[in-house]
Design a protein around this motif. Structure first.
Motif, mmCIF file in Angstrom:
data_model
loop_
_atom_site.group_PDB
_atom_site.id
_atom_site.type_symbol
_atom_site.label_atom_id
_atom_site.label_comp_id
_atom_site.label_asym_id
_atom_site.label_seq_id
_atom_site.Cartn_x
_atom_site.Cartn_y
_atom_site.Cartn_z
ATOM 1 N N GLU A 5 37.751 10.329 -27.634
ATOM 2 C CA GLU A 5 38.260 9.308 -28.542
ATOM 3 C C GLU A 5 37.739 9.625 -29.931
ATOM 4 O O GLU A 5 36.537 9.862 -30.111
ATOM 5 N N GLN A 38 47.147 10.499 -27.658
ATOM 6 C CA GLN A 38 47.781 9.188 -27.712
ATOM 7 C C GLN A 38 47.185 8.405 -28.875
ATOM 8 O O GLN A 38 45.967 8.241 -28.971
ATOM 9 N N THR A 40 46.351 4.998 -30.592
ATOM 10 C CA THR A 40 46.133 3.607 -30.220
ATOM 11 C C THR A 40 45.979 2.816 -31.523
ATOM 12 O O THR A 40 45.848 3.411 -32.588
ATOM 13 N N GLU A 47 43.143 14.664 -25.000
ATOM 14 C CA GLU A 47 42.771 15.261 -23.712
ATOM 15 C C GLU A 47 42.946 16.768 -23.840
ATOM 16 O O GLU A 47 43.999 17.240 -24.263
ATOM 17 N N MET A 88 43.539 11.225 -19.169
ATOM 18 C CA MET A 88 43.747 9.877 -19.698
ATOM 19 C C MET A 88 44.450 9.012 -18.660
ATOM 20 O O MET A 88 44.024 7.884 -18.383
ATOM 21 N N ASP A 89 45.535 9.537 -18.101
ATOM 22 C CA ASP A 89 46.304 8.781 -17.107
ATOM 23 C C ASP A 89 45.466 8.465 -15.872
ATOM 24 O O ASP A 89 45.554 7.369 -15.321
ATOM 25 N N LYS A 91 42.253 8.012 -15.661
ATOM 26 C CA LYS A 91 41.288 6.952 -15.958
ATOM 27 C C LYS A 91 41.970 5.584 -15.888
ATOM 28 O O LYS A 91 41.418 4.631 -15.342
ATOM 29 N N ILE A 92 43.163 5.487 -16.423
ATOM 30 C CA ILE A 92 43.896 4.221 -16.403
ATOM 31 C C ILE A 92 44.298 3.862 -14.974
ATOM 32 O O ILE A 92 44.143 2.720 -14.534
ATOM 33 N N GLN A 93 44.802 4.827 -14.224
ATOM 34 C CA GLN A 93 45.221 4.572 -12.847
ATOM 35 C C GLN A 93 44.050 4.116 -11.988
ATOM 36 O O GLN A 93 44.213 3.259 -11.106
ATOM 37 N N SER A 94 42.875 4.670 -12.227
ATOM 38 C CA SER A 94 41.706 4.278 -11.457
ATOM 39 C C SER A 94 41.382 2.790 -11.663
ATOM 40 O O SER A 94 41.069 2.070 -10.708
ATOM 41 N N VAL A 95 41.469 2.330 -12.895
ATOM 42 C CA VAL A 95 41.205 0.919 -13.171
ATOM 43 C C VAL A 95 42.311 0.043 -12.601
ATOM 44 O O VAL A 95 42.045 -0.988 -11.966
ATOM 45 N N MET A 96 43.550 0.434 -12.813
ATOM 46 C CA MET A 96 44.689 -0.371 -12.346
ATOM 47 C C MET A 96 44.677 -0.521 -10.826
ATOM 48 O O MET A 96 45.071 -1.566 -10.305
#
Length: 99
Positions: A5, A38, A40, A47, A88-89, A91-96
């Motif tokens: 980031e 990405q 934000t 990445e 990146m994807d 990390k988001i999928q893991s939380v979701m």
């Protein structure tokens, strides 16, 4: 692969608006291969290979100076995981998956 980031803030520009400086940094990213990024509302997530991304961030850090900024403050956060692939994807999928 690392997920980084970066927030680049030009100072001493005489204006509170910084979108033109953000755009110039993103033009640098758009010309790069083998990275994913990405925008934000508050930063940019990149990445890719750590060494390559750090070199790109160095060029991005210089962009506001080239556009007239007198001072630039850059903040970098690095997530570099070595035990499995990091994206990146992912990390988001893991939380979701946990919501």
């Amino acid at each position: 692969m690392a997920v980084i980031e970066v927030t680049i803030v030009p100072l001493g520009t005489g204006s509170p608006s910084i979108s033109q400086y953000v755009a110039s940094c993103h033009k640098i990213l758009a010309g790069e291969k083998d990275i994913k990024y990405q925008l934000t509302p508050m930063s940019t997530i990149i990445e890719g290979d750590l060494d390559k991304v750090l070199a790109i961030i160095r060029r991005m850090h210089e962009a506001p100076f080239g556009a007239g900024a007198q001072r630039v403050s850059t903040t970098i956060r690095i997530d570099d995981r070595r035990d499995k692939e990091l994206t990146m994807d992912g990390k988001i999928q893991s939380v979701m998956a946990k919501i």
